[in-house]
Design a protein around this motif. Structure first.
Motif, PDB file in Angstrom:
ATOM      1  N   ALA A  86      -8.619 -10.632   3.629  1.00  0.00           N
ATOM      2  CA  ALA A  86      -7.408  -9.815   3.724  1.00  0.00           C
ATOM      3  C   ALA A  86      -7.665  -8.396   3.218  1.00  0.00           C
ATOM      4  O   ALA A  86      -7.246  -7.415   3.840  1.00  0.00           O
ATOM      5  CB  ALA A  86      -6.279 -10.465   2.936  1.00  0.00           C
ATOM      6  N   GLY A  87      -8.377  -8.289   2.097  1.00  0.00           N
ATOM      7  CA  GLY A  87      -8.692  -6.958   1.562  1.00  0.00           C
ATOM      8  C   GLY A  87      -9.571  -6.168   2.523  1.00  0.00           C
ATOM      9  O   GLY A  87      -9.384  -4.960   2.714  1.00  0.00           O
ATOM     10  N   MET A  88     -10.524  -6.842   3.142  1.00  0.00           N
ATOM     11  CA  MET A  88     -11.363  -6.180   4.156  1.00  0.00           C
ATOM     12  C   MET A  88     -10.494  -5.655   5.298  1.00  0.00           C
ATOM     13  O   MET A  88     -10.663  -4.520   5.754  1.00  0.00           O
ATOM     14  CB  MET A  88     -12.355  -7.185   4.756  1.00  0.00           C
ATOM     15  CG  MET A  88     -13.488  -7.614   3.848  1.00  0.00           C
ATOM     16  SD  MET A  88     -14.454  -8.872   4.772  1.00  0.00           S
ATOM     17  CE  MET A  88     -15.828  -9.105   3.643  1.00  0.00           C
ATOM     18  N   MET A 109      -7.319  -4.948   5.354  1.00  0.00           N
ATOM     19  CA  MET A 109      -6.443  -3.841   4.940  1.00  0.00           C
ATOM     20  C   MET A 109      -7.195  -2.515   4.903  1.00  0.00           C
ATOM     21  O   MET A 109      -6.602  -1.453   5.037  1.00  0.00           O
ATOM     22  CB  MET A 109      -5.892  -4.104   3.536  1.00  0.00           C
ATOM     23  CG  MET A 109      -4.864  -5.209   3.448  1.00  0.00           C
ATOM     24  SD  MET A 109      -4.515  -5.607   1.718  1.00  0.00           S
ATOM     25  CE  MET A 109      -3.621  -4.129   1.192  1.00  0.00           C
ATOM     26  N   TYR A 110      -8.504  -2.597   4.668  1.00  0.00           N
ATOM     27  CA  TYR A 110      -9.289  -1.372   4.507  1.00  0.00           C
ATOM     28  C   TYR A 110     -10.301  -1.181   5.641  1.00  0.00           C
ATOM     29  O   TYR A 110     -11.423  -0.732   5.433  1.00  0.00           O
ATOM     30  CB  TYR A 110      -9.931  -1.336   3.122  1.00  0.00           C
ATOM     31  CG  TYR A 110      -8.886  -1.022   2.074  1.00  0.00           C
ATOM     32  CD1 TYR A 110      -8.523   0.295   1.783  1.00  0.00           C
ATOM     33  CD2 TYR A 110      -8.182  -2.031   1.451  1.00  0.00           C
ATOM     34  CE1 TYR A 110      -7.520   0.587   0.886  1.00  0.00           C
ATOM     35  CE2 TYR A 110      -7.166  -1.764   0.545  1.00  0.00           C
ATOM     36  CZ  TYR A 110      -6.849  -0.436   0.263  1.00  0.00           C
ATOM     37  OH  TYR A 110      -5.842  -0.147  -0.629  1.00  0.00           O
ATOM     38  N   GLY A 111      -9.876  -1.544   6.856  1.00  0.00           N
ATOM     39  CA  GLY A 111     -10.579  -1.063   8.045  1.00  0.00           C
ATOM     40  C   GLY A 111     -11.619  -1.966   8.659  1.00  0.00           C
ATOM     41  O   GLY A 111     -12.127  -1.646   9.735  1.00  0.00           O
ATOM     42  N   LEU A 112     -11.985  -3.068   7.989  1.00  0.00           N
ATOM     43  CA  LEU A 112     -12.923  -3.982   8.637  1.00  0.00           C
ATOM     44  C   LEU A 112     -12.134  -4.966   9.515  1.00  0.00           C
ATOM     45  O   LEU A 112     -10.914  -5.015   9.473  1.00  0.00           O
ATOM     46  CB  LEU A 112     -13.761  -4.730   7.594  1.00  0.00           C
ATOM     47  CG  LEU A 112     -14.660  -3.847   6.718  1.00  0.00           C
ATOM     48  CD1 LEU A 112     -15.478  -4.702   5.758  1.00  0.00           C
ATOM     49  CD2 LEU A 112     -15.581  -2.973   7.563  1.00  0.00           C
ATOM     50  N   PHE A 137       0.233  -0.739   5.473  1.00  0.00           N
ATOM     51  CA  PHE A 137      -0.956  -1.581   5.622  1.00  0.00           C
ATOM     52  C   PHE A 137      -0.674  -2.657   6.658  1.00  0.00           C
ATOM     53  O   PHE A 137       0.471  -3.105   6.808  1.00  0.00           O
ATOM     54  CB  PHE A 137      -1.297  -2.291   4.298  1.00  0.00           C
ATOM     55  CG  PHE A 137      -1.870  -1.390   3.250  1.00  0.00           C
ATOM     56  CD1 PHE A 137      -3.224  -1.065   3.253  1.00  0.00           C
ATOM     57  CD2 PHE A 137      -1.063  -0.861   2.246  1.00  0.00           C
ATOM     58  CE1 PHE A 137      -3.762  -0.240   2.274  1.00  0.00           C
ATOM     59  CE2 PHE A 137      -1.592  -0.035   1.261  1.00  0.00           C
ATOM     60  CZ  PHE A 137      -2.940   0.278   1.284  1.00  0.00           C
TER      61      PHE A 137
END
Lengths: 335, 321
Positions: B68-70, B72-75, B109
């Motif tokens: 999920a963090g990936m 949210m930050y473009g991956l 996001f």
């Protein structure tokens, strides 16, 4: 940044002003909650110095995964008080459109991620963000803040382990304020929190989170380590939750306050005494800074509370990239 | 075009997605060197490296949270949860984080994350390698829930899930992983999310099913020459309500077949939607043929799974009502 020698008087004064403005906003918001203007609040009182120190050391490209008790950090990051209040009021200017309880901020524009209520659940997300930075070989680190209660969660364990296994640039900062609602830290965990880092193969360090210099020293050392690509790091900032857990909580049920506003061990008072002893400031100037903060916060609250609520239709927006028939049908039947 | 199993189809789809987009990252347990316990990711770590196919520690909430963090930050992560039965430690991440992040941040996001996971029984997997937990996820707005029934749909639905921009729970019927083959084109193609397939056309009864039960239903209908509409939902959230209602208005008789337990299963929702929209067209009660409300039993799994006899009993009931 290292010891006080390299800190300018202006930096210290600006840190102090940030802490005072944050404390003042906390007090004003609690009053506003009592008057029914704001629905709820989780005060940061007592944790201002630690959070301010974190904010002072951040780089513009760093990504912050904070938690719901991070007022001073938000302010030190340059997020305007007006935007903080828009979220708390849930008005039309609130970027979250009034969907979240107060203190659950998301400010992508400022690289401040997004806050949820379930404790610790943001920590695994922080590892993913750090992986994205690493994969794209971008500058910056991820800073993840949380309270002492979060160290008991499965999310904390998962995130610490993943960050270490994938050698990610995550600085974990536990704001150990002594209490998770009514549970004192010694009943939360028997171990020293900073030493939990050992179990994951990363360094850990405890700092006096109520002392600006100790906080800056410890956090800057940790940030240097993380920025250099050596891996994640755990900081335990020992601080104290001076207020209630939230405006719905009455701490008299479970504790006697050890630090109160203006007492000798209040972190803001401690910084005042340092500045007084260095001849940087006098009592009259202190009073003036506090008066200005009260004026500022009164004015912003007065201004932002006049902004109307978002349109009711907005509750059905932003669920998916495209609206689905289910919500469209429900919208027609409710509105 | 070549004949492929669902495993081969999914593997080839992941390969093409990774080749076309540098931001695609796979993560999960044993998916790298080992190629996944069902071999869906076989060979991909060799081809794309350990930085893009991540063997993770054994912690599902860590896997989903990191994915999920990936996202949210473009991956563009695609997560594998080894068995759907093991997804529950990640339930908070799914329900409280990924499903709500777009909404709670006012669209600042999004979480374009696909969570692939094998589900369902029939491989002698016992209580913890057999569950059909789709209802848990269909109950959560903010998610999309997709389940293919054959190798061709697996590819088209995975591509659409990947491109949808939203978190998708992609349920792979493990019983069908290798049991059927279909022609699967090499190039990418899409099957629209939210659109069902009408696999057979008839006028006596509508049989609604999805995922692992589709081939059982189609075989039963064909063998017994039932004059039925057979609908493969393909997407469980959001369901293709128009396909369901137009068929019901034609036949007036409905049987719903799924492997998941009856209580609050998909059949309950489908039944309610039909009664709200097409009550006047119904000629018989809606009947569900489902797994029973018990854990999935190890040595009697054939009793658990809906079969020809139970499906035909239900069809007779609605036809003779």
């Amino acid at each position: 940044m290292s010891p006080i020698g390299s800190l300018s008087n202006d930096q210290i004064l600006s840190a102090y002003e940030n802490a005072v403005r944050s404390r003042t906003l906390d007090i004003k918001v609690v009053n506003a909650q009592r008057q029914g203007i704001i629905g709820f609040h989780v005060p940061s009182e007592g944790q201002e110095i630690l959070q301010t120190a974190i904010g002072m050391l951040l780089h513009k490209e760093d990504i912050i995964f904070g938690y719901y008790r991070d007022f001073s950090l938000l302010m030190k990051m340059g997020i305007p008080v007006s935007k903080i209040l828009d979220q708390m009021l849930g008005n039309q200017a609130d970027i979250e459109k009034g969907r979240q309880m107060p203190d659950h901020f998301s400010f992508k524009e400022y690289n401040f991620s997004t806050i949820q209520s379930p404790v610790g659940a943001h920590l695994p997300l922080a590892t993913g963000a750090a992986y994205a930075l690493k994969y794209r070989k971008e500058e910056g680190i991820v800073v993840a803040n949380f309270g002492d209660g979060a160290t008991s969660t499965s999310d904390f364990h998962a995130a610490m382990n993943f960050a270490a296994v994938f050698n990610l640039k995550v600085l974990f900062i536990c704001e150990n304020n002594g209490w998770a609602i009514s549970l004192p830290t010694k009943k939360q965990t028997v171990a020293d929190i900073y030493r939990k880092a050992d179990a994951y193969g990363m360094p850990g360090k405890r700092v006096d989170g109520n002392d600006l210099i100790s906080s800056l020293n410890g956090i800057s050392e940790a940030m240097d380590y993380v920025r250099s690509g050596k891996g994640p790091y755990l900081i335990e900032g020992v601080t104290y939750r001076m207020g209630a857990h939230s405006t719905s909580d009455d701490p008299k049920k479970y504790r006697v306050d050890e630090i109160t506003d203006g007492s000798d061990n209040d972190p803001i008072r401690r910084l005042e005494k340092l500045m007084l002893s260095m001849g940087m400031i006098n009592e009259a100037q202190i009073s003036e800074i506090k008066r200005r903060a009260r004026e500022e916060m009164d004015a912003v609250i007065e201004e932002r509370r006049k902004i109307p609520k978002p349109e009711p239709e907005s509750i059905f927006e932003d669920l998916y990239s495209e609206p689905a028939w289910i919500q469209e049908e429900e919208k027609r039947s409710i509105l | 075009m070549t004949l492929k199993t669902m495993v081969q189809s999914l593997n080839q789809t992941l390969d093409v997605l990774m080749a076309e987009n540098q931001n695609v990252i796979l993560l999960g347990e044993d998916i790298g060197k080992n190629g996944g316990v069902f071999r869906v990711t076989e060979g991909l770590q060799n081809k794309y490296g350990e930085g893009r196919v991540l063997d993770t520690p054994l912690n599902e909430l860590g896997i989903v949270g990191m994915g999920a963090g990936m996202a949210m930050y473009g991956l563009r992560p695609i997560v594998e949860i080894q068995f759907q039965d093991f997804i529950f430690p990640a339930f908070d991440q799914i329900v409280n984080q990924i499903a709500k992040i777009r909404y709670r941040t006012g669209n600042q996001f999004s979480v374009p994350l696909v969570i692939r996971t094998p589900y369902g029984g029939g491989v002698r997997g016992g209580l913890y390698h057999s569950q059909s937990g789709e209802s848990y996820f269909v109950h959560t707005s903010g998610l999309k829930v997709v389940t293919p029934s054959n190798p061709y749909d697996a590819k088209g639905l995975l591509v659409s899930s990947f491109e949808s921009g939203d978190p998708v729970i992609f349920l792979e019927p493990k019983r069908v992983y290798r049991s059927i083959k279909s022609e699967v084109p090499e190039e990418l193609y899409r099957i629209e999310i939210g659109k069902a397939a009408l696999l057979k056309e008839g006028s006596d009864v509508t049989v609604i099913t999805y995922g692992s039960m589709v081939s059982t239903v189609v075989d039963t209908i064909t063998k017994n020459r039932v004059n039925a509409d057979v609908i493969d939902l393909r997407t469980l959230l959001p369901m293709d309500i128009d396909a369901i209602i137009s068929s019901v208005k034609k036949t007036g008789r409905v049987v719903i077949v799924h492997e998941a337990p009856r209580t609050l299963g998909m059949g309950a929702e489908i039944s309610a939607l039909i009664s709200e929209r097409a009550m006047d067209y119904l000629l018989a009660p809606i009947i569900r043929v489902t797994g029973p409300d018990i854990p999935f039993p190890y040595i009697y799994e054939e009793l658990y799974l809906p079969d020809e006899r139970r499906i035909m009993d239900a069809i007779s009931k609605v036809k003779n009502y």
